[in-house]
Design a protein around this motif. Sequence first.
Motif, PDB file in Angstrom:
ATOM      1  N   THR A  77       0.609  -0.799   0.109  1.00  9.34           N
ATOM      2  CA  THR A  77      -0.052   0.174  -0.128  1.00  9.34           C
ATOM      3  C   THR A  77       0.607   1.424   0.224  1.00  9.34           C
ATOM      4  OG1 THR A  77      -1.642  -1.686   1.294  1.00  9.34           O
ATOM      5  CG2 THR A  77      -2.184   1.196   1.761  1.00  9.34           C
ATOM      6  N   ALA A 105       2.661   1.812  -2.967  1.00 12.45           N
ATOM      7  CA  ALA A 105       1.770   2.417  -4.145  1.00 12.45           C
ATOM      8  C   ALA A 105       2.100   3.549  -4.382  1.00 12.45           C
ATOM      9  CB  ALA A 105       0.355   1.593  -4.164  1.00 12.45           C
ATOM     10  N   VAL A 106       1.497   4.158  -2.700  1.00 13.89           N
ATOM     11  CA  VAL A 106       1.069   5.688  -2.667  1.00 13.89           C
ATOM     12  C   VAL A 106       2.115   6.549  -3.675  1.00 13.89           C
ATOM     13  CG1 VAL A 106       1.374   7.149  -0.741  1.00 13.89           C
ATOM     14  CG2 VAL A 106      -0.194   5.529  -0.912  1.00 13.89           C
ATOM     15  N   THR A 109       4.531   5.390  -5.203  1.00 12.35           N
ATOM     16  CA  THR A 109       4.769   5.238  -7.035  1.00 12.35           C
ATOM     17  C   THR A 109       3.934   6.505  -7.406  1.00 12.35           C
ATOM     18  OG1 THR A 109       5.357   2.974  -6.924  1.00 12.35           O
ATOM     19  CG2 THR A 109       4.155   3.422  -8.351  1.00 12.35           C
ATOM     20  N   LEU A 110       2.952   6.223  -6.996  1.00 17.86           N
ATOM     21  CA  LEU A 110       1.472   7.898  -7.519  1.00 17.86           C
ATOM     22  C   LEU A 110       2.354   9.315  -7.584  1.00 17.86           C
ATOM     23  CD1 LEU A 110      -1.615   5.650  -6.257  1.00 17.86           C
ATOM     24  CD2 LEU A 110      -1.150   6.016  -8.505  1.00 17.86           C
ATOM     25  N   MET A 111       3.231   8.918  -6.738  1.00 20.99           N
ATOM     26  CA  MET A 111       3.979  10.150  -6.224  1.00 20.99           C
ATOM     27  C   MET A 111       4.903  10.406  -7.124  1.00 20.99           C
ATOM     28  SD  MET A 111       3.088  10.450  -1.478  1.00 20.99           S
ATOM     29  CE  MET A 111       4.298  11.924  -1.397  1.00 20.99           C
ATOM     30  N   GLY A 112       5.599   9.617  -7.908  1.00 16.71           N
ATOM     31  CA  GLY A 112       6.649   9.097  -8.499  1.00 16.71           C
ATOM     32  C   GLY A 112       7.957   9.215  -8.182  1.00 16.71           C
ATOM     33  N   ASP A 138       8.477   2.933  -7.914  1.00 15.70           N
ATOM     34  CA  ASP A 138       8.035   2.035  -9.441  1.00 15.70           C
ATOM     35  C   ASP A 138       7.932   0.978  -9.161  1.00 15.70           C
ATOM     36  OD1 ASP A 138       9.942  -0.269  -9.404  1.00 15.70           O
ATOM     37  OD2 ASP A 138      10.827   0.901  -8.914  1.00 15.70           O
ATOM     38  N   TRP A 139       6.366   0.579 -10.585  1.00 15.61           N
ATOM     39  CA  TRP A 139       4.785  -0.527  -9.839  1.00 15.61           C
ATOM     40  C   TRP A 139       5.230  -2.052  -9.522  1.00 15.61           C
ATOM     41  CZ3 TRP A 139       0.949   0.893  -8.487  1.00 15.61           C
ATOM     42  CH2 TRP A 139       0.470   2.042  -8.792  1.00 15.61           C
TER      43      TRP A 139
END
Length: 214
Positions: free
Chosen positions: A160, A163-164, A166-169, A172-173
């Motif tokens: 979790t 993933a957060v 990753t969304l913030m840059g 990575d996935w």
Amino acid sequence: MLWILLLSTIVGAYLLGSIPSGFLVGRARGVDLRKEGSGNIGATNALRVLGKKWGYLVFAADAFKGFVATAGTVAIVEPIAPAYAIPMGVVAAAFCVVGHNFPVWLNFEGGKGIATSAGVMLGLFPIMVFISGLAVWLILFFVTRYVSVASIGASITLPTASAVLTLMGHCDWLRVSVAGILCIMALWRHRPNIQRLLAGTEKKFEKKRPSPQT
């Protein structure tokens, strides 16, 4: 060269992860952890059976395996094939925890991978992923006194949080995916604990009371 790196990473990470820290520390103390307490060779059972000092040592050793497997792999691969450094680190993360959970030396009966996963997060992920998992573990443990609840919560936090980020840059996935795999492995290894929690028979972690003076 890539196949050699991949095979070396898989074998090396698995063998490193399969070093049974809890079993070795227990035997050094004259105890077979597989026959005491919960029968698990992980840090929690070591803490209950052997005491704080040795339990913390087992946790540190198991976490160190995960850190060395991931950070070491990235450090080795980066000068050779920079584009594959993180992917190889991800492979090392997965196989190190598999080695810990299913060590060939003990008939594939190992720990539950929590401490080793913590080391993996510290060695491969942004520091906030590790901090988030640690914070959730501590909060759940001190609120519930169930190590299993804390470990399950921390396991879910890792994919979790990554993933957060990753969304913030900041991640990575690919690393999110291995965090998810480690989470699933941890939940699978905690099946008996989950069943006991649902049945109300899971034991809380309680401090040992000193023996009464005679």
